[in-house]
Design an enzyme around this catalytic site. Structure first.
Site, PDB file in Angstrom:
ATOM      1  N   HIS A  57       5.169  14.605  20.356  1.00 21.00           N
ATOM      2  CA  HIS A  57       5.767  13.754  19.819  1.00 21.00           C
ATOM      3  C   HIS A  57       6.498  14.242  18.071  1.00 21.00           C
ATOM      4  CE1 HIS A  57       1.476  13.383  18.937  1.00 21.00           C
ATOM      5  NE2 HIS A  57       1.520  13.336  18.359  1.00 21.00           N
ATOM      6  N   HIS A  80       8.037  41.279  30.340  1.00 19.99           N
ATOM      7  CA  HIS A  80       6.547  42.365  30.539  1.00 19.99           C
ATOM      8  C   HIS A  80       6.067  41.378  31.498  1.00 19.99           C
ATOM      9  CE1 HIS A  80       6.874  45.898  27.614  1.00 19.99           C
ATOM     10  NE2 HIS A  80       8.257  45.902  28.460  1.00 19.99           N
ATOM     11  N   ARG A 100       6.407  48.529  37.362  1.00 19.40           N
ATOM     12  CA  ARG A 100       5.054  48.511  36.870  1.00 19.40           C
ATOM     13  C   ARG A 100       5.028  47.245  36.644  1.00 19.40           C
ATOM     14  NH1 ARG A 100       6.578  50.428  32.001  1.00 19.40           N
ATOM     15  NH2 ARG A 100       6.352  50.433  30.263  1.00 19.40           N
TER      16      ARG A 100
END
Length: 141
Positions: A10, A99, A133
């Protein structure tokens, strides 16, 4: 094809409606999972609805809006393969995608302006995951 699932409680209802208008104008395919008005509801119910839909496909993403963004974030992150990110500024939003490969953005309607919320949604939807990575790290979550 990517689909955006959006929901609120809400407190976030008005901002959710503003975001929906923005998505329509940008011709982004989305599905509103409720609520249909600003009557009091329990935010976890709506966070779980979006998380379940986002999990169905790697291309799906979600937008959750509550008063602070925190409750929706906590509830959505209970689901396996959901990476919900609570975003407060452009940098946190961009990094959540680059990332962390976040697949749900959570926004606090009482903490950010409408203008900034729309900027965050745009960055979230238009930023791609860097992989590399970062993929190794995301797999450890």
């Amino acid at each position: 094809m990517r689909k955006v699932f959006i929901s609120s409680d809400h407190a976030g209802f008005k901002l959710k409606e503003t975001i929906k208008d923005y998505l329509k104008n940008k011709k982004v395919k989305f599905e509103d999972l409720g609520p249909k008005d600003d009557s009091s509801v329990d935010y976890p119910d709506y966070a779980h609805k979006v998380a379940r839909k986002v999990k169905l496909s790697k291309s799906n993403v979600g937008i959750l809006v509550c008063g602070s963004g925190t409750g929706m974030n906590i509830a959505a992150n209970k689901h396996k393969n959901i990476r919900a990110a609570q975003c407060f500024n452009l940098k946190s939003t961009k990094l959540s995608r680059l990332h962390n490969d976040a697949n749900i953005i959570t926004l606090g309607s009482r903490l950010i302006t409408k203008k900034n919320a729309l900027k965050f949604v745009s960055v979230f939807l238009n930023t791609k995951f860097d992989g590399g990575r970062h993929l190794r790290r995301v797999k450890k979550i």
